[in-house]
Design an enzyme around this catalytic site. Sequence first.
Site, PDB file in Angstrom:
ATOM      1  CG  HIS A 271      -1.622   1.281   1.476  1.00  0.00           C
ATOM      2  ND1 HIS A 271      -2.886   1.546   1.004  1.00  0.00           N
ATOM      3  CD2 HIS A 271      -1.229   2.405   2.138  1.00  0.00           C
ATOM      4  CE1 HIS A 271      -3.243   2.771   1.366  1.00  0.00           C
ATOM      5  NE2 HIS A 271      -2.257   3.305   2.063  1.00  0.00           N
ATOM      6  CD  GLU A 272       2.024   3.432   3.764  1.00  0.00           C
ATOM      7  OE1 GLU A 272       2.304   4.534   3.251  1.00  0.00           O
ATOM      8  OE2 GLU A 272       1.015   3.254   4.467  1.00  0.00           O
ATOM      9  CG  HIS A 275       0.575   6.300  -0.697  1.00  0.00           C
ATOM     10  ND1 HIS A 275      -0.617   6.838  -1.125  1.00  0.00           N
ATOM     11  CD2 HIS A 275       0.306   5.706   0.504  1.00  0.00           C
ATOM     12  CE1 HIS A 275      -1.553   6.602  -0.231  1.00  0.00           C
ATOM     13  NE2 HIS A 275      -1.026   5.905   0.759  1.00  0.00           N
ATOM     14  CD  GLU A 351      -3.913   6.931   2.281  1.00  0.00           C
ATOM     15  OE1 GLU A 351      -3.665   5.711   2.267  1.00  0.00           O
ATOM     16  OE2 GLU A 351      -3.073   7.802   2.535  1.00  0.00           O
ATOM     17  CG  ASP A 355      -6.551   0.672   0.512  1.00  0.00           C
ATOM     18  OD1 ASP A 355      -5.450   0.624   1.084  1.00  0.00           O
ATOM     19  OD2 ASP A 355      -7.590   1.085   1.068  1.00  0.00           O
TER      20      ASP A 355
END
Length: 413
Positions: A271-272, A275, A351, A355
Amino acid sequence: MKKTFLLWTGLGYIAYASFVLLYLFVWSDSGIPPSLQGSAADPAVFMSEREQILSQEYSTYQNLLYLLALPVEWIIYTFILVFGLSRTLKKAALHKLPLYVLFLSAVTWIITLPISYISRRLSLDYGVSVEPFTKWIRDNLVSFSLSTLLMIFAAFVFYWLIRRSPERWWLYAWLILVPFMAFLMYVQPVVIDPLYNDFDRLSNPELEESILQLADEAGVPAERVYEVNKSEETNALNAYVNGIGDNLRIVLWDTTLNRLGEDEVLFIMAHEIGHYVKNHLLKSLFGVLGGSLLGLYALYRLLPVVIRRWGEAWKVGGVSDIASLPVVLLLLSLFTFIAQPVEMAVSRQAEQAADEYAIDLRPDKEAAIGAFQQLTVSSKSDVAPPTLIKYLRYGHPTMLERLSMLIEEREGS
Protein backbone atom coordinates in the site's frame (compact mmCIF):
# COMPACT_ATOMS: atom_id res chain seq x y z
CA MET A 1 -17.06 46.09 21.56
CA LYS A 2 -15.27 43.97 24.16
CA LYS A 3 -18.43 43.14 26.12
CA THR A 4 -20.29 42.42 22.88
CA PHE A 5 -17.50 40.12 21.76
CA LEU A 6 -17.52 38.19 25.05
CA LEU A 7 -21.32 37.91 25.06
CA TRP A 8 -21.71 36.70 21.48
CA THR A 9 -18.66 34.47 21.63
CA GLY A 10 -19.99 32.80 24.77
CA LEU A 11 -23.49 32.36 23.39
CA GLY A 12 -22.19 31.23 20.03
CA TYR A 13 -19.88 28.64 21.56
CA ILE A 14 -22.66 27.29 23.80
CA ALA A 15 -24.90 26.92 20.74
CA TYR A 16 -22.09 25.28 18.78
CA ALA A 17 -21.22 22.88 21.61
CA SER A 18 -24.89 21.94 21.95
CA PHE A 19 -25.04 21.11 18.24
CA VAL A 20 -21.87 19.00 18.52
CA LEU A 21 -23.26 17.03 21.48
CA LEU A 22 -26.57 16.44 19.74
CA TYR A 23 -24.87 15.41 16.53
CA LEU A 24 -22.46 12.92 18.11
CA PHE A 25 -24.74 11.44 20.75
CA VAL A 26 -28.25 11.73 19.26
CA TRP A 27 -28.36 12.33 15.51
CA SER A 28 -25.43 10.38 14.10
CA ASP A 29 -25.86 6.75 13.14
CA SER A 30 -22.64 4.83 12.56
CA GLY A 31 -24.07 1.33 12.53
CA ILE A 32 -23.04 -1.47 10.18
CA PRO A 33 -25.35 -1.90 7.15
CA PRO A 34 -27.41 -5.10 7.36
CA SER A 35 -25.73 -6.44 4.20
CA LEU A 36 -22.34 -6.39 5.95
CA GLN A 37 -23.35 -7.66 9.36
CA GLY A 38 -21.53 -10.88 10.11
CA SER A 39 -18.92 -10.17 7.42
CA ALA A 40 -15.21 -9.41 7.84
CA ALA A 41 -16.13 -5.70 7.94
CA ASP A 42 -18.32 -6.15 11.01
CA PRO A 43 -16.46 -5.31 14.26
CA ALA A 44 -18.49 -8.03 16.01
CA VAL A 45 -16.55 -10.57 13.92
CA PHE A 46 -13.01 -9.46 14.82
CA MET A 47 -13.53 -7.61 18.12
CA SER A 48 -14.76 -8.78 21.49
CA GLU A 49 -17.82 -7.04 22.92
CA ARG A 50 -15.59 -5.14 25.31
CA GLU A 51 -13.30 -4.00 22.47
CA GLN A 52 -16.30 -2.77 20.49
CA ILE A 53 -17.55 -0.70 23.43
CA LEU A 54 -14.12 0.80 24.11
CA SER A 55 -13.53 1.61 20.42
CA GLN A 56 -16.90 3.34 20.11
CA GLU A 57 -16.37 5.34 23.31
CA TYR A 58 -12.81 6.32 22.45
CA SER A 59 -13.67 7.41 18.91
CA THR A 60 -16.68 9.40 20.10
CA TYR A 61 -14.75 11.21 22.84
CA GLN A 62 -11.86 12.03 20.51
CA ASN A 63 -14.31 13.34 17.91
CA LEU A 64 -16.05 15.40 20.60
CA LEU A 65 -12.74 16.89 21.72
CA TYR A 66 -11.75 17.67 18.12
CA LEU A 67 -15.01 19.47 17.33
CA LEU A 68 -15.10 21.39 20.62
CA ALA A 69 -11.49 22.49 20.10
CA LEU A 70 -11.98 23.43 16.45
CA PRO A 71 -12.92 27.12 16.98
CA VAL A 72 -10.58 27.69 19.94
CA GLU A 73 -7.69 29.01 17.82
CA TRP A 74 -10.02 31.45 16.07
CA ILE A 75 -11.34 32.66 19.41
CA ILE A 76 -7.80 33.18 20.74
CA TYR A 77 -6.70 35.31 17.79
CA THR A 78 -9.94 37.32 17.83
CA PHE A 79 -9.66 37.87 21.60
CA ILE A 80 -6.08 39.13 21.20
CA LEU A 81 -7.23 41.58 18.53
CA VAL A 82 -10.43 42.81 20.19
CA PHE A 83 -8.70 43.51 23.51
CA GLY A 84 -5.75 45.28 21.86
CA LEU A 85 -3.33 42.65 23.12
CA SER A 86 -1.52 42.43 19.80
CA ARG A 87 -0.14 45.94 20.26
CA THR A 88 0.69 45.07 23.88
CA LEU A 89 2.67 42.04 22.71
CA LYS A 90 4.44 44.20 20.13
CA LYS A 91 5.48 46.67 22.81
CA ALA A 92 6.64 43.85 25.10
CA ALA A 93 8.70 42.52 22.19
CA LEU A 94 10.26 46.00 21.74
CA HIS A 95 8.79 46.06 18.21
CA LYS A 96 11.12 43.20 17.22
CA LEU A 97 9.40 40.71 14.94
CA PRO A 98 11.17 37.54 16.21
CA LEU A 99 10.25 38.34 19.82
CA TYR A 100 6.70 39.26 18.85
CA VAL A 101 6.21 35.96 17.01
CA LEU A 102 7.69 34.07 19.94
CA PHE A 103 5.32 35.75 22.41
CA LEU A 104 2.27 35.21 20.19
CA SER A 105 3.18 31.56 19.58
CA ALA A 106 3.80 30.97 23.29
CA VAL A 107 0.41 32.43 24.26
CA THR A 108 -1.42 30.25 21.73
CA TRP A 109 0.59 27.15 22.65
CA ILE A 110 0.04 27.54 26.39
CA ILE A 111 -3.72 28.07 25.99
CA THR A 112 -4.16 25.06 23.68
CA LEU A 113 -1.79 22.73 25.55
CA PRO A 114 -4.53 21.48 27.92
CA ILE A 115 -6.55 20.30 24.90
CA SER A 116 -3.57 18.28 23.72
CA TYR A 117 -3.16 16.89 27.23
CA ILE A 118 -6.81 15.82 27.42
CA SER A 119 -6.38 14.00 24.11
CA ARG A 120 -3.30 12.29 25.53
CA ARG A 121 -5.17 11.24 28.66
CA LEU A 122 -7.96 9.75 26.56
CA SER A 123 -5.42 7.77 24.55
CA LEU A 124 -3.74 6.55 27.73
CA ASP A 125 -7.00 5.63 29.46
CA TYR A 126 -8.18 3.60 26.46
CA GLY A 127 -4.86 1.88 25.90
CA VAL A 128 -3.95 3.48 22.57
CA SER A 129 -1.09 5.55 23.94
CA VAL A 130 1.64 4.41 26.33
CA GLU A 131 3.71 7.57 26.02
CA PRO A 132 5.34 8.84 29.24
CA PHE A 133 4.59 12.42 30.20
CA THR A 134 8.26 13.39 29.81
CA LYS A 135 8.34 12.30 26.17
CA TRP A 136 4.96 13.86 25.45
CA ILE A 137 6.01 17.26 26.80
CA ARG A 138 9.40 16.98 25.08
CA ASP A 139 7.77 16.29 21.70
CA ASN A 140 5.39 19.19 22.25
CA LEU A 141 8.30 21.49 23.01
CA VAL A 142 10.13 20.31 19.90
CA SER A 143 7.03 20.95 17.78
CA PHE A 144 6.57 24.38 19.38
CA SER A 145 10.21 25.29 18.72
CA LEU A 146 10.12 24.16 15.09
CA SER A 147 6.80 25.83 14.31
CA THR A 148 7.93 29.07 15.99
CA LEU A 149 11.17 29.17 14.01
CA LEU A 150 9.29 28.55 10.78
CA MET A 151 6.74 31.23 11.68
CA ILE A 152 9.48 33.75 12.43
CA PHE A 153 11.02 33.08 9.02
CA ALA A 154 7.63 33.21 7.27
CA ALA A 155 6.58 36.42 9.07
CA PHE A 156 9.88 38.11 8.25
CA VAL A 157 9.50 37.27 4.54
CA PHE A 158 5.78 38.17 4.60
CA TYR A 159 6.18 41.69 6.04
CA TRP A 160 9.33 42.38 4.03
CA LEU A 161 7.50 41.54 0.81
CA ILE A 162 4.45 43.62 1.78
CA ARG A 163 6.65 46.67 2.31
CA ARG A 164 8.64 46.11 -0.88
CA SER A 165 5.74 45.14 -3.17
CA PRO A 166 2.26 45.94 -1.78
CA GLU A 167 0.55 44.71 -4.98
CA ARG A 168 2.54 41.57 -5.79
CA TRP A 169 3.72 40.28 -2.41
CA TRP A 170 1.32 37.32 -2.52
CA LEU A 171 2.83 36.05 -5.79
CA TYR A 172 6.44 36.53 -4.64
CA ALA A 173 5.63 34.81 -1.34
CA TRP A 174 4.28 31.83 -3.26
CA LEU A 175 7.35 31.69 -5.51
CA ILE A 176 9.53 31.49 -2.38
CA LEU A 177 7.22 28.86 -0.90
CA VAL A 178 7.64 26.44 -3.84
CA PRO A 179 11.32 25.54 -3.29
CA PHE A 180 10.94 25.83 0.48
CA MET A 181 8.17 23.19 0.59
CA ALA A 182 10.21 20.90 -1.68
CA PHE A 183 13.21 21.38 0.61
CA LEU A 184 11.14 20.50 3.69
CA MET A 185 9.88 17.33 2.00
CA TYR A 186 13.48 16.42 1.16
CA VAL A 187 14.94 16.93 4.65
CA GLN A 188 12.01 15.68 6.74
CA PRO A 189 13.07 11.99 6.89
CA VAL A 190 16.66 12.76 7.89
CA VAL A 191 16.38 16.00 9.89
CA ILE A 192 12.87 16.48 11.32
CA ASP A 193 11.57 12.94 11.97
CA PRO A 194 14.66 11.87 14.02
CA LEU A 195 13.93 14.72 16.46
CA TYR A 196 10.93 12.70 17.69
CA ASN A 197 11.96 9.05 17.38
CA ASP A 198 14.93 6.76 16.80
CA PHE A 199 15.26 5.15 13.37
CA ASP A 200 17.28 2.00 12.75
CA ARG A 201 17.65 -0.53 10.00
CA LEU A 202 14.91 -3.18 10.08
CA SER A 203 15.88 -5.77 12.69
CA ASN A 204 14.48 -8.66 10.61
CA PRO A 205 16.82 -9.09 7.58
CA GLU A 206 14.58 -11.68 5.91
CA LEU A 207 11.56 -9.38 6.08
CA GLU A 208 13.67 -6.46 4.86
CA GLU A 209 14.76 -8.51 1.85
CA SER A 210 11.11 -9.36 1.06
CA ILE A 211 10.09 -5.69 1.32
CA LEU A 212 13.01 -4.53 -0.85
CA GLN A 213 12.13 -7.17 -3.41
CA LEU A 214 8.56 -5.89 -3.40
CA ALA A 215 9.86 -2.34 -3.82
CA ASP A 216 12.14 -3.43 -6.66
CA GLU A 217 9.20 -5.05 -8.48
CA ALA A 218 7.37 -1.72 -8.22
CA GLY A 219 10.38 0.34 -9.32
CA VAL A 220 10.93 2.04 -5.96
CA PRO A 221 14.64 2.94 -5.56
CA ALA A 222 15.05 1.85 -1.93
CA GLU A 223 18.19 0.26 -0.50
CA ARG A 224 17.04 -0.39 3.05
CA VAL A 225 13.96 -0.44 5.26
CA TYR A 226 13.83 1.54 8.49
CA GLU A 227 12.22 0.59 11.78
CA VAL A 228 11.07 3.32 14.16
CA ASN A 229 10.55 2.77 17.88
CA LYS A 230 6.95 3.92 18.18
CA SER A 231 6.16 1.30 20.85
CA GLU A 232 7.50 3.72 23.45
CA GLU A 233 4.53 5.97 22.80
CA THR A 234 1.67 4.04 21.18
CA ASN A 235 0.02 0.68 20.57
CA ALA A 236 -1.29 1.80 17.18
CA LEU A 237 0.17 0.41 13.94
CA ASN A 238 1.51 2.25 10.91
CA ALA A 239 4.03 2.27 8.07
CA TYR A 240 4.92 4.88 5.48
CA VAL A 241 7.12 5.95 2.59
CA ASN A 242 8.28 9.56 2.67
CA GLY A 243 10.98 11.85 1.38
CA ILE A 244 12.14 12.51 -2.17
CA GLY A 245 15.32 11.81 -4.09
CA ASP A 246 18.11 10.09 -2.19
CA ASN A 247 16.30 10.79 1.10
CA LEU A 248 13.43 8.42 0.23
CA ARG A 249 12.64 6.16 3.19
CA ILE A 250 10.50 3.09 3.71
CA VAL A 251 9.57 3.07 7.40
CA LEU A 252 7.78 0.51 9.58
CA TRP A 253 6.62 1.18 13.12
CA ASP A 254 7.94 -1.51 15.46
CA THR A 255 4.37 -1.96 16.73
CA THR A 256 3.39 -3.07 13.22
CA LEU A 257 6.20 -5.62 13.19
CA ASN A 258 5.18 -6.92 16.61
CA ARG A 259 1.45 -7.28 15.88
CA LEU A 260 1.20 -8.35 12.22
CA GLY A 261 2.33 -11.46 10.39
CA GLU A 262 4.76 -11.23 7.47
CA ASP A 263 2.04 -11.43 4.79
CA GLU A 264 0.07 -8.67 6.51
CA VAL A 265 3.18 -6.47 6.78
CA LEU A 266 3.93 -7.02 3.09
CA PHE A 267 0.40 -5.93 2.16
CA ILE A 268 0.77 -2.78 4.25
CA MET A 269 4.09 -2.06 2.56
CA ALA A 270 2.54 -2.69 -0.86
CA HIS A 271 0.00 0.00 0.00
CA GLU A 272 2.74 2.46 0.96
CA ILE A 273 4.74 1.60 -2.16
CA GLY A 274 1.57 2.32 -4.13
CA HIS A 275 1.72 5.93 -2.94
CA TYR A 276 5.21 6.25 -4.37
CA VAL A 277 4.43 4.51 -7.66
CA LYS A 278 1.36 6.67 -8.23
CA ASN A 279 3.33 9.84 -7.34
CA HIS A 280 1.00 10.71 -4.49
CA LEU A 281 3.80 12.46 -2.58
CA LEU A 282 4.48 14.84 -5.48
CA LYS A 283 0.78 15.27 -6.21
CA SER A 284 0.24 16.15 -2.57
CA LEU A 285 3.02 18.73 -2.81
CA PHE A 286 1.47 20.23 -5.94
CA GLY A 287 -1.92 20.27 -4.23
CA VAL A 288 -0.51 22.10 -1.22
CA LEU A 289 1.23 24.60 -3.47
CA GLY A 290 -1.92 25.16 -5.53
CA GLY A 291 -3.98 25.68 -2.40
CA SER A 292 -1.31 27.99 -1.01
CA LEU A 293 -1.47 30.17 -4.12
CA LEU A 294 -5.23 30.53 -3.75
CA GLY A 295 -4.89 31.15 -0.01
CA LEU A 296 -2.24 33.83 -0.43
CA TYR A 297 -4.28 35.60 -3.10
CA ALA A 298 -7.40 35.47 -0.90
CA LEU A 299 -5.30 36.86 1.97
CA TYR A 300 -4.06 39.67 -0.30
CA ARG A 301 -7.68 40.59 -1.08
CA LEU A 302 -9.21 40.21 2.39
CA LEU A 303 -6.48 41.43 4.75
CA PRO A 304 -6.70 45.13 3.75
CA VAL A 305 -10.51 45.00 3.95
CA VAL A 306 -10.44 43.58 7.48
CA ILE A 307 -7.76 46.03 8.64
CA ARG A 308 -9.68 49.01 7.22
CA ARG A 309 -12.86 47.86 8.95
CA TRP A 310 -11.50 46.95 12.40
CA GLY A 311 -7.81 47.93 12.47
CA GLU A 312 -8.31 51.13 14.47
CA ALA A 313 -10.38 49.35 17.13
CA TRP A 314 -7.79 46.57 17.33
CA LYS A 315 -4.93 49.12 17.50
CA VAL A 316 -3.35 47.66 14.36
CA GLY A 317 -1.57 50.30 12.31
CA GLY A 318 -2.00 48.70 8.90
CA VAL A 319 -1.32 45.65 6.80
CA SER A 320 2.45 46.06 7.19
CA ASP A 321 2.21 46.44 10.99
CA ILE A 322 3.48 43.26 12.67
CA ALA A 323 0.55 43.62 15.09
CA SER A 324 -1.62 42.44 12.17
CA LEU A 325 -0.15 38.92 12.43
CA PRO A 326 -3.11 37.55 14.46
CA VAL A 327 -5.40 38.72 11.62
CA VAL A 328 -3.20 36.91 9.11
CA LEU A 329 -3.16 33.72 11.16
CA LEU A 330 -6.92 33.91 11.78
CA LEU A 331 -7.67 34.25 8.05
CA LEU A 332 -5.24 31.48 7.08
CA SER A 333 -6.73 29.17 9.70
CA LEU A 334 -10.23 29.85 8.34
CA PHE A 335 -9.02 29.22 4.76
CA THR A 336 -7.48 25.93 5.88
CA PHE A 337 -10.72 24.85 7.53
CA ILE A 338 -12.77 25.72 4.44
CA ALA A 339 -10.38 23.71 2.25
CA GLN A 340 -10.18 20.77 4.67
CA PRO A 341 -13.11 18.72 3.31
CA VAL A 342 -11.65 18.98 -0.20
CA GLU A 343 -8.19 18.01 1.05
CA MET A 344 -9.60 15.03 2.93
CA ALA A 345 -11.61 13.91 -0.13
CA VAL A 346 -8.52 14.03 -2.35
CA SER A 347 -6.54 12.13 0.28
CA ARG A 348 -9.21 9.44 0.53
CA GLN A 349 -9.09 8.96 -3.23
CA ALA A 350 -5.31 8.57 -3.09
CA GLU A 351 -5.56 6.06 -0.25
CA GLN A 352 -8.16 4.05 -2.14
CA ALA A 353 -5.88 4.00 -5.19
CA ALA A 354 -3.02 2.77 -3.00
CA ASP A 355 -5.28 0.03 -1.59
CA GLU A 356 -6.17 -1.09 -5.11
CA TYR A 357 -2.51 -1.06 -6.12
CA ALA A 358 -1.58 -3.14 -3.07
CA ILE A 359 -4.19 -5.75 -3.95
CA ASP A 360 -2.69 -6.05 -7.44
CA LEU A 361 0.86 -6.25 -6.10
CA ARG A 362 0.04 -8.56 -3.17
CA PRO A 363 -3.22 -10.37 -4.06
CA ASP A 364 -3.54 -12.03 -0.65
CA LYS A 365 -7.01 -10.84 0.36
CA GLU A 366 -6.98 -12.65 3.72
CA ALA A 367 -3.73 -10.97 4.73
CA ALA A 368 -5.12 -7.61 3.64
CA ILE A 369 -8.32 -8.10 5.63
CA GLY A 370 -6.35 -9.25 8.68
CA ALA A 371 -4.06 -6.21 8.47
CA PHE A 372 -6.96 -3.75 8.32
CA GLN A 373 -8.75 -5.50 11.17
CA GLN A 374 -5.63 -5.30 13.34
CA LEU A 375 -5.17 -1.62 12.45
CA THR A 376 -8.73 -1.01 13.63
CA VAL A 377 -8.33 -2.93 16.89
CA SER A 378 -4.97 -1.37 17.82
CA SER A 379 -6.06 2.23 17.24
CA LYS A 380 -9.61 1.67 18.53
CA SER A 381 -10.94 3.23 15.34
CA ASP A 382 -14.59 3.65 14.51
CA VAL A 383 -15.25 1.38 11.53
CA ALA A 384 -18.17 3.54 10.36
CA PRO A 385 -17.72 7.10 11.71
CA PRO A 386 -20.41 9.81 11.52
CA THR A 387 -20.59 11.53 8.12
CA LEU A 388 -19.39 14.94 9.36
CA ILE A 389 -16.39 13.36 11.06
CA LYS A 390 -15.50 11.44 7.92
CA TYR A 391 -15.46 14.59 5.78
CA LEU A 392 -13.54 16.67 8.31
CA ARG A 393 -11.06 14.16 9.77
CA TYR A 394 -10.66 11.08 7.59
CA GLY A 395 -7.81 11.22 5.08
CA HIS A 396 -8.36 7.48 4.52
CA PRO A 397 -11.53 5.70 3.47
CA THR A 398 -13.32 4.39 6.54
CA MET A 399 -12.43 0.86 7.58
CA LEU A 400 -15.94 -0.19 6.60
CA GLU A 401 -15.26 1.01 3.06
CA ARG A 402 -11.77 -0.53 2.90
CA LEU A 403 -12.86 -3.89 4.26
CA SER A 404 -15.97 -3.89 2.06
CA MET A 405 -13.77 -3.42 -1.01
CA LEU A 406 -11.59 -6.36 0.02
CA ILE A 407 -14.64 -8.53 0.61
CA GLU A 408 -15.91 -7.72 -2.88
CA GLU A 409 -12.46 -8.44 -4.34
CA ARG A 410 -12.33 -11.77 -2.51
CA GLU A 411 -15.79 -12.80 -3.64
CA GLY A 412 -15.09 -11.72 -7.21
CA SER A 413 -11.80 -13.61 -7.52
